[in-house]
Scaffold this motif. Structure first.
Motif, PDB file in Angstrom:
ATOM      1  N   VAL A 359      27.478  40.694  50.602  1.00 26.47           N
ATOM      2  CA  VAL A 359      27.750  40.314  49.224  1.00 26.47           C
ATOM      3  C   VAL A 359      28.456  38.970  49.241  1.00 26.47           C
ATOM      4  O   VAL A 359      29.514  38.818  49.831  1.00 26.47           O
ATOM      5  CB  VAL A 359      28.624  41.383  48.539  1.00 26.47           C
ATOM      6  N   THR A 360      27.853  37.986  48.621  1.00 27.27           N
ATOM      7  CA  THR A 360      28.471  36.666  48.600  1.00 27.27           C
ATOM      8  C   THR A 360      29.151  36.395  47.276  1.00 27.27           C
ATOM      9  O   THR A 360      29.858  35.443  47.122  1.00 27.27           O
ATOM     10  CB  THR A 360      27.416  35.574  48.846  1.00 27.27           C
ATOM     11  N   THR A 361      28.913  37.284  46.301  1.00 24.87           N
ATOM     12  CA  THR A 361      29.573  37.127  45.010  1.00 24.87           C
ATOM     13  C   THR A 361      30.289  38.417  44.690  1.00 24.87           C
ATOM     14  O   THR A 361      29.854  39.490  45.075  1.00 24.87           O
ATOM     15  CB  THR A 361      28.542  36.863  43.889  1.00 24.87           C
ATOM     16  N   THR A 362      31.385  38.314  44.002  1.00 24.60           N
ATOM     17  CA  THR A 362      32.111  39.502  43.562  1.00 24.60           C
ATOM     18  C   THR A 362      32.071  39.536  42.046  1.00 24.60           C
ATOM     19  O   THR A 362      32.418  38.550  41.396  1.00 24.60           O
ATOM     20  CB  THR A 362      33.572  39.436  44.040  1.00 24.60           C
ATOM     21  N   VAL A 363      31.599  40.635  41.510  1.00 27.16           N
ATOM     22  CA  VAL A 363      31.512  40.759  40.057  1.00 27.16           C
ATOM     23  C   VAL A 363      32.553  41.763  39.604  1.00 27.16           C
ATOM     24  O   VAL A 363      32.589  42.886  40.104  1.00 27.16           O
ATOM     25  CB  VAL A 363      30.105  41.239  39.632  1.00 27.16           C
ATOM     26  N   VAL A 364      33.435  41.367  38.732  1.00 28.90           N
ATOM     27  CA  VAL A 364      34.469  42.271  38.226  1.00 28.90           C
ATOM     28  C   VAL A 364      34.393  42.289  36.709  1.00 28.90           C
ATOM     29  O   VAL A 364      33.891  41.347  36.098  1.00 28.90           O
ATOM     30  CB  VAL A 364      35.886  41.826  38.669  1.00 28.90           C
ATOM     31  N   PRO A 365      34.864  43.372  36.081  1.00 32.10           N
ATOM     32  CA  PRO A 365      34.841  43.403  34.613  1.00 32.10           C
ATOM     33  C   PRO A 365      35.748  42.315  34.037  1.00 32.10           C
ATOM     34  O   PRO A 365      36.728  41.922  34.672  1.00 32.10           O
ATOM     35  CB  PRO A 365      35.393  44.792  34.274  1.00 32.10           C
ATOM     36  N   LEU A 366      35.416  41.857  32.856  1.00 30.40           N
ATOM     37  CA  LEU A 366      36.260  40.872  32.177  1.00 30.40           C
ATOM     38  C   LEU A 366      37.614  41.484  31.854  1.00 30.40           C
ATOM     39  O   LEU A 366      37.718  42.658  31.547  1.00 30.40           O
ATOM     40  CB  LEU A 366      35.584  40.433  30.881  1.00 30.40           C
ATOM     41  N   ARG A 367      38.656  40.664  31.930  1.00 29.48           N
ATOM     42  CA  ARG A 367      39.965  41.141  31.472  1.00 29.48           C
ATOM     43  C   ARG A 367      39.960  41.258  29.958  1.00 29.48           C
ATOM     44  O   ARG A 367      39.432  40.390  29.285  1.00 29.48           O
ATOM     45  CB  ARG A 367      41.054  40.148  31.876  1.00 29.48           C
ATOM     46  N   ARG A 368      40.565  42.337  29.443  1.00 31.15           N
ATOM     47  CA  ARG A 368      40.600  42.479  27.980  1.00 31.15           C
ATOM     48  C   ARG A 368      42.018  42.306  27.491  1.00 31.15           C
ATOM     49  O   ARG A 368      42.948  42.711  28.152  1.00 31.15           O
ATOM     50  CB  ARG A 368      40.092  43.855  27.591  1.00 31.15           C
TER      51      ARG A 368
END
Lengths: 368, 335
Positions: A359-368
Motif C-alpha cells: 500500500v503506497t497510499t493511506t486513506v483515512v476518514p475525513l475529520r469531522r
C-alpha cells in the motif's frame, strides 16, 4: 372502583406468585379483610381489602402477578362490578398482528395518505417504506420497445444499465456483426432511459418474454463488479433458454488455438494467448493478459491490468482487483477474491481472499 | 419465571444431572435460600450437596479449589460480588493455574457465581461491578448473566468443560423475566445468534437489519437490558437505528460477531456498569481499532460508570452509575 395492590417495599421483586385467594370472585368483603397471599422472592405477603366492597379478581390463583399492578378491584355494588367485568370482557383485544411501524413512519403515512396495513411488510415499517409505497412505478405501456436492429446483425440484449453497459456498448459500437437493441435493469428508476441510444425497456423479468417474442438473439451480462450476480443472471438466461454472446473489443488480441465459451466481455487491449481455454460469462477489463495454455472458468470479473503467466488455472466466480500479476502454474480456486496489486506466487484455495500489503497510499476518514 | 428462579431451576438441574455438582455459599441453605433466593429449595432437595459456609470468601474459594481438584464440580455463590476481591489470590495464583502447570493432568473447574451491580442503594461496598479486574486473567472465563441467554445452556457449557469460570449476575436481573429469542425476535427487535466454535452465543438485537443500522452497541448483563430499551425507543420514535450486541462470555471475547456488526455499521459504543478506565470497553476499543482500522467513522465510545465510590443515596447513586440517559446520549453522538 378501588384497586387492590400488593403492599410491598421489597425492592428485589417486581413479580410474585398469587398463592391463594381467601375471598371468592364476586364476594362482598369488609375493609381490612384478608383477600389473598402473594409470594415474592423475599416473603409471603398478605393482601387485605383497602376498603369494603364487591370483589373482582384480576388474576387467577397460582399465576404470576406484577407487584405494581392491581390484583383485583373493589366496587360499591354487585351491579357496578358486573358492568365493569362485562365491559372489560367486551373490549376488543389489542390487535397484536397490526403493522409495526415507527412513529415517524406513522406520521408520514398520515401525511401521504398511505394505509400502513396495505404495505404487508413482515418487518418494522420505516419512512422509507412509506415513501416507496407512494412512488408509482411507470406503467408498462409507457416503456420503450427494443430497437429493431439492422438486418444481418446479431441483436444483443444487455443485462444491467450501469457503467458496465456503457463498456459493452462501446465494444459493440464498432461492430459490424452485433448490435445492442435493448437493456434490462431491475432498478425501475432507470426504465425508459436511453444509454448511448439504447433503451432500458424494463426489468430482468422481461428477458424470457422478449426472447420468446423474438426481440433479440442473445444476451450479454454487463455487470462488472459482482461474480455472484453475474452467475445468477447467467443461470436466469440459461433457464429461459436465452443464449449468451461474447463482446470482444476490436483492439483485443485473441491468438490461435483459443477456445472461448459464450457471454464473455473482453475489453480493450486484452491479450488471450495461444492454447487458452476460457469458460462462459467472464468480464475482463482493459489490459488483461492471459498467457499461453491458461485455463479460465466462468463468471469471473476483473479490474484492468490483470496479467497471468502461462499455464495458470483460474476457477469460477473470482473477483480480481486492479493490477494483479500471476506466476506460472498457479491455480486460483473458485469464489476467491484477489486484492489489487497482488503478486500470486502460490495457489489460492477456493473461497479464500488474497490481501495485499503493498500500500503506497493511506486513506483515512475525513475529520469531522 | 423470573431470572432468579430460572437460575435456581438451572442449578437444580445441574445437581440432579451430575452427582459431582456441589453448591457452596453464605446462607444459601433453606429456609433463607440465599440473599437473592436463587438457591431456595435446593438444600432441602440435596442436603448433602448444598452447603452453607462460614462468612469467608477465602474459605469458599479454597474449599471449591480442593473439591474441583478432587473431581467434584463446585458451584460457589458469592453473596455480593464486591467480595470477589477476597478470592482474588486463589483465582489468579491457584485455580486458574493448575491445568496449564500440570499440562492437563490436574483440572480445577470451579464455577464462581457472584451477585454484582448497583441501582439498589446498597452503598459503596455492596453495589460494585468488579469483574473488570478478572478480565484477562489467563485461563479464566468470565461470563455475564443476561436475559437473552438461557442459563441452562450456559451452565451446561460450564459443566461440560474443565475450565474455571466466573459468572457475574447483576442483581437487577433477578426479578426480571428471561427474554430469549423466539422465532428470531425478542419483543419488537430482530434477534440473531452468532457463535464462534467453542464460544457461547452472542445475541444481536436491532429493529431493522444490521446493514441499515448506524451504530453498534456492545453491552452485557443489566446494561444490555437498559441499552435494549434505548435501542427500541430510538428506533420506534426517531428511526435512529442501532444494533445491540450482547455476548454472554466477556473474557476471552468472541470478537467475530462484534467485528461483523461494527463493520456493517461503522460506529461502536460499548456499555458497562463497572468504573470507567482500564475496562472491558477500553479493551474492545483497542481491539476494534486494530482490527477495523480506517473502517470506522469515529473512535469507539466507551460508556462506563464514574470512577468513584458508589453512594448509598439512590439519587446520588444514579448520578454515578451508567443509566439509560448516558447510553442514549452515546448512541446519538455515534450515529
Amino acid at each position: 372502583m378501588n384497586p387492590v395492590l400488593v403492599p410491598t417495599n421489597d425492592v428485589n421483586s417486581e413479580h410474585g406468585i398469587l398463592v391463594m385467594w381467601f375471598a371468592e370472585d364476586g364476594a362482598e368483603v369488609a375493609k381490612d379483610e384478608l383477600l389473598a397471599e402473594v409470594e415474592t422472592s423475599k416473603a409471603v405477603l398478605e393482601v387485605v381489602a383497602p376498603v369494603a366492597g364487591v370483589l373482582l379478581h384480576a388474576a387467577a390463583k397460582g399465576t404470576e402477578v406484577s407487584l405494581t399492578e392491581p390484583i383485583a378491584q373493589l366496587f360499591a355494588t354487585p351491579a357496578e362490578r358486573d358492568a365493569y367485568a362485562a365491559a372489560r370482557a367486551a373490549a376488543p383485544a389489542a390487535a397484536p398482528d397490526g403493522p409495526r411501524a415507527t412513529a415517524k413512519a406513522v406520521r408520514r403515512a398520515v401525511e401521504l395518505g398511505v394505509d400502513l396495513a396495505s404495505l404487508r411488510l413482515d418487518r418494522l415499517i420505516t419512512v422509507k417504506d412509506v415513501e416507496a409505497a407512494v412512488a408509482v412505478p411507470a406503467p408498462a405501456a409507457d416503456l420503450p420497445a427494443p430497437l429493431p436492429g439492422a438486418p444481418g446483425r446479431q441483436r444483443i440484449l444487455i443485462v444491467g444499465a450501469a457503467l458496465g453497459a456503457t463498456q459493452v456498448l462501446d465494444i459493440l459500437a464498432g461492430s459490424t456483426t452485433q448490435q445492442a437493441v435493448a437493456i434490462v435493469d431491475d432498478d425501475a428508476s432507470r426504465w425508459g432511459d436511453l444509454v448511448h441510444g439504447v433503451p432500458v425497456v424494463g426489468g430482468a423479468a422481461l428477458i424470457s418474454e422478449l426472447f420468446t417474442a423474438g426481440a433479440f438473439d442473445a444476451a450479454i451480462i454487463a455487470i462488472g463488479r459482482s461474480p455472484a450476480v453475474r452467475a445468477r443472471f447467467r443461470e436466469l438466461c440459461a433457464s429461459a433458454g436465452v443464449p449468451l454472446a461474447n463482446a470482444i473489443d476490436p483492439t483485443a488480441r485473441i491468438a490461435t488455438d483459443v477456445r472461448l465459451g459464450q457471454g464473455n466481455i473482453i475489453c480493450a487491449f486484452c491479450h488471450v494467448a495461444t492454447g487458452v481455454r476460457m469458460g462462459d460469462n467472464n468480464f475482463f477489463s482493459a489490459y488483461n493478459s492471459f498467457d499461453h495454455h491458461s485455463v479460465i472458468g466462468s463468471d469471473n470479473a476483473s479490474g484492468p491490468s490483470v496479467y497471468t503467466s502461462g499455464r495458470v488455472t483460474i476457477g469460477s466466480r473470482i473477483r480480481f482487483g486492479t493490477g494483479i500479476v500471476i506466476e506460472p502454474d498457479v491455480t486460483v480456486g473458485d469464489d476467491a477474491a484477489i486484492a489489487s496489486g497482488a503478486v500470486l506466487v502460490t495457489s489460492v484455495p477456493p473461497e479464500h481472499a488474497v490481501k495485499t500489503k503493498i500500500v503506497t497510499t493511506t486513506v483515512v476518514p475525513l475529520r469531522r | 419465571m423470573i431470572f432468579a428462579k430460572e437460575l435456581g431451576d438451572t442449578l437444580r438441574g445441574a445437581l440432579d444431572g451430575d452427582r459431582r455438582v456441589v453448591l457452596l455459599g453464605e446462607d444459601i441453605a433453606d429456609p433463607y435460600g440465599g440473599a437473592f433466593k436463587v438457591t431456595r429449595g435446593l438444600s432441602t432437595a440435596f442436603p448433602q450437596r448444598v452447603r452453607t459456609t462460614p462468612i469467608s470468601e477465602g474459605a469458599i474459594a479454597g474449599i471449591s479449589a480442593g473439591l474441583a481438584l478432587a473431581g467434584y464440580r463446585p458451584i460457589a455463590e458469592v453473596m455480593f460480588g464486591d467480595f470477589l476481591t477476597l478470592m482474588f489470590d486463589q483465582v489468579v495464583n491457584h485455580i486458574t493455574k493448575y491445568q496449564a502447570m500440570y499440562a492437563g493432568q490436574a483440572t480445577c473447574p470451579v464455577i464462581v457465581r457472584a451477585a454484582t451491580g448497583g441501582h439498589r442503594g446498597y452503598g459503596p461496598t455492596h453495589s460494585q461491578s468488579l469483574e473488570k479486574h478478572f478480565l484477562g486473567v489467563p485461563h479464566l472465563r468470565v461470563v455475564a448473566a443476561s436475559l437473552y441467554h438461557d442459563p441452562r445452556v450456559v451452565f451446561a457449557d460450564f459443566l461440560g468443560r474443565d475450565e474455571p469460570v466466573l459468572y457475574v449476575e447483576h442483581k437487577l436481573l433477578y426479578p426480571q423475566h428471561l427474554t430469549l429469542p423466539v422465532h428470531g425476535m425478542v419483543g419488537d427487535l430482530i434477534a440473531t445468534s452468532d457463535c464462534s466454535p467453542g464460544m457461547l452465543p452472542t445475541i444481536r438485537l436491532s429493529a431493522v437489519p444490521a446493514a441499515e443500522c448506524a451504530v453498534s452497541v456492545l453491552a452485557y448483563g443489566y446494561p444490555a437490558l437498559l441499552a435494549a430499551k434505548v435501542v427500541e425507543r430510538l428506533a420506534m420514535q426517531e428511526e435512529i437505528f442501532a444494533e445491540l450486541v450482547v455476548p454472554a462470555q466477556i473474557a476471552p471475547m468472541d470478537w467475530a460477531p462484534v467485528l461483523s456488526s461494527a463493520a456493517a455499521t461503522g460506529s461502536v459504543v460499548t456499555v458497562e456498569e463497572g468504573a470507567d478506565g482500564w475496562s472491558w470497553g477500553s479493551e474492545a476499543a483497542s481491539v476494534l481499532s486494530r482490527r477495523l482500522f480506517g473502517k470506522l467513522r469515529r473512535p469507539v465510545d466507551v460508556v462506563a460508570s464514574a470512577p468513584t465510590v458508589i453512594p448509598s443515596s439512590k439519587t446520588k447513586e444514579a448520578a454515578v452509575l451508567v443509566g439509560g440517559a448516558q447510553i442514549e446520549a452515546a448512541i446519538r453522538r455515534a450515529c
